[in-house]
Design an enzyme around this catalytic site. Structure first.
Site, PDB file in Angstrom:
ATOM      1  N   GLY A 173       0.705  -1.366   0.205  1.00  0.00           N
ATOM      2  CA  GLY A 173       0.188  -0.107  -0.224  1.00  0.00           C
ATOM      3  C   GLY A 173       0.947   0.974   0.187  1.00  0.00           C
ATOM      4  O   GLY A 173       2.226   1.437  -0.652  1.00  0.00           O
ATOM      5  N   ARG A 174       0.434   1.673   0.637  1.00  0.00           N
ATOM      6  CA  ARG A 174       0.743   3.525   0.523  1.00  0.00           C
ATOM      7  C   ARG A 174       2.202   3.001   1.666  1.00  0.00           C
ATOM      8  O   ARG A 174       3.025   3.796   0.724  1.00  0.00           O
ATOM      9  CB  ARG A 174       0.250   4.649   1.246  1.00  0.00           C
ATOM     10  CG  ARG A 174      -0.821   4.761   0.389  1.00  0.00           C
ATOM     11  CD  ARG A 174      -2.242   5.931   1.556  1.00  0.00           C
ATOM     12  NE  ARG A 174      -2.820   6.727   0.817  1.00  0.00           N
ATOM     13  CZ  ARG A 174      -4.277   6.103   0.685  1.00  0.00           C
ATOM     14  NH1 ARG A 174      -4.272   4.562   2.187  1.00  0.00           N
ATOM     15  NH2 ARG A 174      -5.289   6.513   0.435  1.00  0.00           N
ATOM     16  N   ILE A 175       2.454   2.873   2.062  1.00  0.00           N
ATOM     17  CA  ILE A 175       4.162   2.654   3.449  1.00  0.00           C
ATOM     18  C   ILE A 175       4.878   2.042   2.408  1.00  0.00           C
ATOM     19  O   ILE A 175       6.067   1.772   2.512  1.00  0.00           O
ATOM     20  CB  ILE A 175       3.462   2.673   4.827  1.00  0.00           C
ATOM     21  CG1 ILE A 175       2.709   3.907   5.325  1.00  0.00           C
ATOM     22  CG2 ILE A 175       5.085   2.481   5.370  1.00  0.00           C
ATOM     23  CD1 ILE A 175       2.145   3.139   6.900  1.00  0.00           C
TER      24      ILE A 175
ATOM     25  N   SER B 207       1.153  -9.542  -1.464  1.00  0.00           N
ATOM     26  CA  SER B 207       0.335  -8.487  -1.376  1.00  0.00           C
ATOM     27  C   SER B 207      -1.128  -9.469  -2.214  1.00  0.00           C
ATOM     28  O   SER B 207      -0.626 -10.439  -2.892  1.00  0.00           O
ATOM     29  CB  SER B 207      -0.298  -6.898  -1.955  1.00  0.00           C
ATOM     30  OG  SER B 207      -0.057  -7.006  -3.546  1.00  0.00           O
ATOM     31  N   ARG B 208      -2.615  -8.850  -1.836  1.00  0.00           N
ATOM     32  CA  ARG B 208      -3.372 -10.489  -2.506  1.00  0.00           C
ATOM     33  C   ARG B 208      -3.380  -9.769  -3.496  1.00  0.00           C
ATOM     34  O   ARG B 208      -3.412 -10.660  -4.662  1.00  0.00           O
ATOM     35  CB  ARG B 208      -5.138  -9.880  -1.381  1.00  0.00           C
ATOM     36  CG  ARG B 208      -5.151 -10.299  -0.462  1.00  0.00           C
ATOM     37  CD  ARG B 208      -6.029  -9.925  -0.182  1.00  0.00           C
ATOM     38  NE  ARG B 208      -6.023  -8.661   0.700  1.00  0.00           N
ATOM     39  CZ  ARG B 208      -7.356  -6.989   0.770  1.00  0.00           C
ATOM     40  NH1 ARG B 208      -8.647  -8.173   1.454  1.00  0.00           N
ATOM     41  NH2 ARG B 208      -7.341  -6.570   0.721  1.00  0.00           N
TER      42      ARG B 208
ATOM     43  N   ARG C 215       1.272  -4.625  12.587  1.00  0.00           N
ATOM     44  CA  ARG C 215       0.480  -4.408  14.081  1.00  0.00           C
ATOM     45  C   ARG C 215       1.298  -6.104  14.555  1.00  0.00           C
ATOM     46  O   ARG C 215       1.995  -6.566  13.899  1.00  0.00           O
ATOM     47  CB  ARG C 215      -1.036  -4.432  13.374  1.00  0.00           C
ATOM     48  CG  ARG C 215      -1.533  -3.815  13.291  1.00  0.00           C
ATOM     49  CD  ARG C 215      -1.894  -2.286  14.983  1.00  0.00           C
ATOM     50  NE  ARG C 215      -2.728  -1.726  14.459  1.00  0.00           N
ATOM     51  CZ  ARG C 215      -3.178  -0.598  14.521  1.00  0.00           C
ATOM     52  NH1 ARG C 215      -1.753  -0.232  14.201  1.00  0.00           N
ATOM     53  NH2 ARG C 215      -3.823   0.257  14.620  1.00  0.00           N
TER      54      ARG C 215
ATOM     55  N   ASP D 207       8.908  -2.848  16.119  1.00  0.00           N
ATOM     56  CA  ASP D 207       7.915  -1.664  16.453  1.00  0.00           C
ATOM     57  C   ASP D 207       6.622  -1.878  16.932  1.00  0.00           C
ATOM     58  O   ASP D 207       6.210  -0.951  17.587  1.00  0.00           O
ATOM     59  CB  ASP D 207       7.747  -1.063  15.228  1.00  0.00           C
ATOM     60  CG  ASP D 207       7.245   0.716  15.405  1.00  0.00           C
ATOM     61  OD1 ASP D 207       8.038   1.188  16.533  1.00  0.00           O
ATOM     62  OD2 ASP D 207       6.994   1.272  15.138  1.00  0.00           O
TER      63      ASP D 207
ATOM     64  N   GLU E 185       0.224  -4.857  23.462  1.00  0.00           N
ATOM     65  CA  GLU E 185       0.936  -3.710  23.360  1.00  0.00           C
ATOM     66  C   GLU E 185       0.637  -3.148  24.648  1.00  0.00           C
ATOM     67  O   GLU E 185      -0.475  -3.321  25.458  1.00  0.00           O
ATOM     68  CB  GLU E 185       1.098  -2.734  22.889  1.00  0.00           C
ATOM     69  CG  GLU E 185       1.939  -3.259  21.138  1.00  0.00           C
ATOM     70  CD  GLU E 185       1.787  -1.853  20.168  1.00  0.00           C
ATOM     71  OE1 GLU E 185       1.082  -0.988  20.248  1.00  0.00           O
ATOM     72  OE2 GLU E 185       2.361  -2.476  19.498  1.00  0.00           O
TER      73      GLU E 185
ATOM     74  N   HIS F  10       6.388   1.283  19.456  1.00  0.00           N
ATOM     75  CA  HIS F  10       5.643   1.247  18.298  1.00  0.00           C
ATOM     76  C   HIS F  10       5.949   3.563  18.103  1.00  0.00           C
ATOM     77  O   HIS F  10       5.436   3.919  18.682  1.00  0.00           O
ATOM     78  CB  HIS F  10       4.103   1.289  18.438  1.00  0.00           C
ATOM     79  CG  HIS F  10       3.637   1.069  18.724  1.00  0.00           C
ATOM     80  ND1 HIS F  10       2.123   0.074  18.144  1.00  0.00           N
ATOM     81  CD2 HIS F  10       2.886   1.550  17.093  1.00  0.00           C
ATOM     82  CE1 HIS F  10       1.362   0.874  16.910  1.00  0.00           C
ATOM     83  NE2 HIS F  10       1.924   1.742  16.237  1.00  0.00           N
TER      84      HIS F  10
END
Length: 330
Positions: free
Chosen positions: A163-165, A184-185, A242, A266, A271, A289
């Site tokens: 995606g964007r990141i 990716s899918r 995540r 991260d 958490e 994080h």
């Protein structure tokens, strides 16, 4: 803290989660009445009359869960503005079924998180944290630091999520002249790098994974023992997505056994609690994080939460609705 101030001719908004000055000061008092609930316990202490009036909610951190039970408390809710690009802590299915719009804060954090991903990758491979401790302990005065087993120079990176990141991470790796592929899918539009529809096959073809997929049931524990075995003994895993996307016990086992070489994390499954076994390891770099946690980026994220709510209550489309709750004809 639970706080509220209200008026029948104002728009009632709830700031749900840790307090944020930009949100608290971002809405003119003559038009909006702000209420605050930092925790679920605080939320449950709000009076039925207050809950009845609420038209908008700002969810200020991913550890605060806007699940079905919480959202059902607000019969007049129109919009949930969530802080962060990930929104697996918001029940978007319930929102869609009840005509509630959900927004997030993409784009404004893309470059920051990509920077952290690359920094974490290099710090893990070249053992920056361990070398820092070596110097501070005085050992350098008697012996040079050992050569690092890892290097970015002989790596092929597989990005999990484009995606964007993911694309921002790819641009940085390209600048570092590092070969890369992605999983990716479906193939990402405009991305020329090789796409692997099968994660295991990609893990076999690379020695480094950088994970940047959304959280939620669809990606839970997708980086499992089989993926780690396919990655191999030179394998390095970097997670800026995540904590839920990695099978944490399997990761601990793989690091201890030498199934993979190292990891840079991260994010974590529970958490702010981090397994003691991870904390004790020398081949892991652990961050609390901080992917988007700079003043400039967090301020921009806060402002986007405010701008989404203001746009909606001005009769305009929100700036960044999530895909599950598209806005049409406004």
């Amino acid at each position: 803290m639970v706080g509220s101030s209200g008026s029948s001719d104002k728009i009632d908004l709830l700031i749900y989660g840790p307090s944020r000055p930009i949100l608290e000061n971002g809405f003119p008092e003559e038009k909006f009445a702000l209420h605050a609930a930092e925790t679920r316990h605080d939320l449950e202490r709000l009076t039925p009359a207050t809950l009845q009036k609420m038209r908008g909610v700002a969810v200020t951190y991913h550890t605060v869960h806007a699940d079905k039970t919480a959202l059902a408390m607000f019969p007049k809710l129109e919009i949930i503005a969530s802080f962060g690009v990930g929104y697996d802590h918001v029940d978007s299915r319930y929102a869609r079924e009840h005509n509630i719009v959900v927004t997030n804060t993409p784009d404004v954090l893309t470059e920051e998180v990509a920077d952290v991903a690359i920094g974490l990758l290099i710090a893990t491979l070249r053992e920056f944290v361990k070398a820092d401790r070596y110097l501070r302990s005085g050992q350098w005065s008697t012996q040079n630091y050992p050569l690092s087993a890892g290097s970015l120079r002989d790596r092929t990176v597989g990005i999990v999520g484009m995606g964007r990141i993911g694309q921002a991470i790819a641009r940085r790796l390209e600048a570092c002249r590092v070969p890369l592929v992605y999983h990716s899918r479906k193939p990402a539009q405009g991305v020329s790098h090789k796409h692997y529809p099968d994660l295991i096959e990609m893990a076999k073809a690379v020695d480094t994974l950088v994970v940047i997929v959304p959280g939620g049931a669809g990606t839970a524990k997708m980086i499992n023992a089989d993926v780690m075995k396919a990655l191999g003994p030179r394998g390095v895993i970097i997670n800026v997505a995540r904590g839920s996307v990695i099978d944490e016990p399997a990761l601990v086992a793989a690091l201890k056994s030498g199934t993979i070489l190292a990891a840079g994390l991260d994010v974590f499954e529970n958490e702010p609690n981090v397994p003691d076994e991870l904390r004790a390891m020398q081949n892991v770099v652990l961050l609390p994080h901080i992917g988007s946690a700079s003043v400039v980026t967090r301020n921009a994220m806060d402002q986007l939460v405010v701008d989404n709510l203001k746009a909606w209550f001005a009769g305009k489309p929100p700036l960044t609705p999530v895909v599950e709750t598209p806005v049409k004809g406004r």
